[in-house]
Write an enzyme that holds these catalytic residues in place. Sequence first.
Site, PDB file in Angstrom:
ATOM      1  N   MET A 132     -12.913  -2.971   7.721  1.00 48.60           N
ATOM      2  CA  MET A 132     -11.594  -2.352   7.564  1.00 48.60           C
ATOM      3  C   MET A 132     -11.600  -1.280   6.469  1.00 48.60           C
ATOM      4  SD  MET A 132      -8.719  -5.309   8.108  1.00 48.60           S
ATOM      5  CE  MET A 132      -7.943  -5.486   9.706  1.00 48.60           C
ATOM      6  N   SER A 190       4.320   1.121   1.579  1.00 52.73           N
ATOM      7  CA  SER A 190       5.252   0.365   0.741  1.00 52.73           C
ATOM      8  C   SER A 190       5.715   1.207  -0.438  1.00 52.73           C
ATOM      9  CB  SER A 190       4.575  -0.915   0.239  1.00 52.73           C
ATOM     10  OG  SER A 190       4.051  -1.663   1.321  1.00 52.73           O
ATOM     11  N   GLY A 209       0.803  -1.208   0.000  1.00 52.23           N
ATOM     12  CA  GLY A 209       0.000   0.000   0.000  1.00 52.23           C
ATOM     13  C   GLY A 209       0.836   1.259   0.000  1.00 52.23           C
ATOM     14  N   ASP A 247      -7.716  -2.208   1.473  1.00 52.04           N
ATOM     15  CA  ASP A 247      -8.355  -0.922   1.756  1.00 52.04           C
ATOM     16  C   ASP A 247      -8.773  -0.158   0.497  1.00 52.04           C
ATOM     17  OD1 ASP A 247      -7.938  -1.417   4.444  1.00 52.04           O
ATOM     18  OD2 ASP A 247      -6.045  -0.320   4.504  1.00 52.04           O
ATOM     19  N   ARG A 268      -9.231   1.711   7.081  1.00 52.05           N
ATOM     20  CA  ARG A 268      -8.517   2.858   7.657  1.00 52.05           C
ATOM     21  C   ARG A 268      -9.274   4.153   7.337  1.00 52.05           C
ATOM     22  NH1 ARG A 268      -2.376   3.055   6.294  1.00 52.05           N
ATOM     23  NH2 ARG A 268      -3.189   2.889   4.168  1.00 52.05           N
ATOM     24  N   ARG A 306      -8.677  -9.982   5.654  1.00 58.68           N
ATOM     25  CA  ARG A 306      -7.413 -10.097   4.928  1.00 58.68           C
ATOM     26  C   ARG A 306      -7.134 -11.521   4.465  1.00 58.68           C
ATOM     27  NH1 ARG A 306      -2.888  -6.766   8.268  1.00 58.68           N
ATOM     28  NH2 ARG A 306      -3.771  -4.663   8.076  1.00 58.68           N
ATOM     29  N   HIS A 313      -9.267  -8.955  11.070  1.00 59.41           N
ATOM     30  CA  HIS A 313      -8.328  -9.521  10.109  1.00 59.41           C
ATOM     31  C   HIS A 313      -8.885 -10.686   9.303  1.00 59.41           C
ATOM     32  CE1 HIS A 313      -5.633  -7.082  12.558  1.00 59.41           C
ATOM     33  NE2 HIS A 313      -4.782  -7.132  11.556  1.00 59.41           N
TER      34      HIS A 313
END
Length: 321
Positions: free
Chosen positions: A171, A106, A103, A129, A173, A254, A251
Amino acid sequence: MVKKIAVLTSGGDAPGMNAAIRGVVRAGLSEGLEVYGIQDGYYGLYHDRVIKLERRSVSEVINRGGTFLGSARFPEFKNPEVRAKCVETLKKYEIDALVVIGGDGSYMGAKLLTEEHGIACIGLPGTIDNDVAGTDYTIGFQTALETALEAIDRLRDTSTSHQRISIVEIMGRHCGDLTLSAALAGGCEYIIIPEKGFDKESLIRNIEDGFNKGKRHAIIAITELMTDVHQLAREIEERFGHETRAAVLGHTQRGGAPCAFDRILASRMGVYAVELLMQGYGGRCVGIQNEKLVHHDIIDAITNMRRPFKEEIFNTSRKLF
């Protein structure tokens, strides 16, 4: 001329990362390149966790969730001395270029390697996200959406049976894409996302209006970090007397096998990253826009580009609910 490349996954894992790694490895090998994998992201680059990858290294991974290379958050990478040591690792193996899957954080790491050391980096957007600029979709978003939708469907079954109000935390953010899409597909009565803010009193009034009109249950979808959902559930229950429960998906979103869309998207992006490197590009990030693969300057993507809010989807949801 590029002869050796490496690939790493960084930050939070996302379904489809393995498919992207596979795309990079097999496309690189088909071009006659040596391909290396860096375990545990930038942390592994700093600690010299480098392995050589062959075709068989990525056999049977396209259907697996997570990332077989491992991932890690490594805030120490902000230190110039740490980055310099990472570059030494690349030089040790004579690696000419680096493909980074992750993301915004990174991408920032790839940006610094490009700016400071001239490393040819290509960024691939890997995060559930969907908050990376320069692409309509990120690797992992669609799979996470299906996971969230399944949870909403299950909550609706039990909420209907018990005339219950359910709050589901999703999720994302600071990006509401996952919540918005899951809420629209799941028929949630109320949507709370960062782009539109959160007015607790307005929410409570809307719930009250709904029950006054004969509703017997409700599902509220909310993006993480906006409020304490368990406290919100208690306040709503105290206000109306209706049983209210909060479910934090966390999680689980994910994990799991990537859906077909993410496997295809990740494979295409992985191959495209190698094509860009073979054409002499570096310091770029890959995206998909209007069903076509594109690439942008990674520095420009981080500093200047902004993701447009999906206003049309939000307006559609308002009319339906």
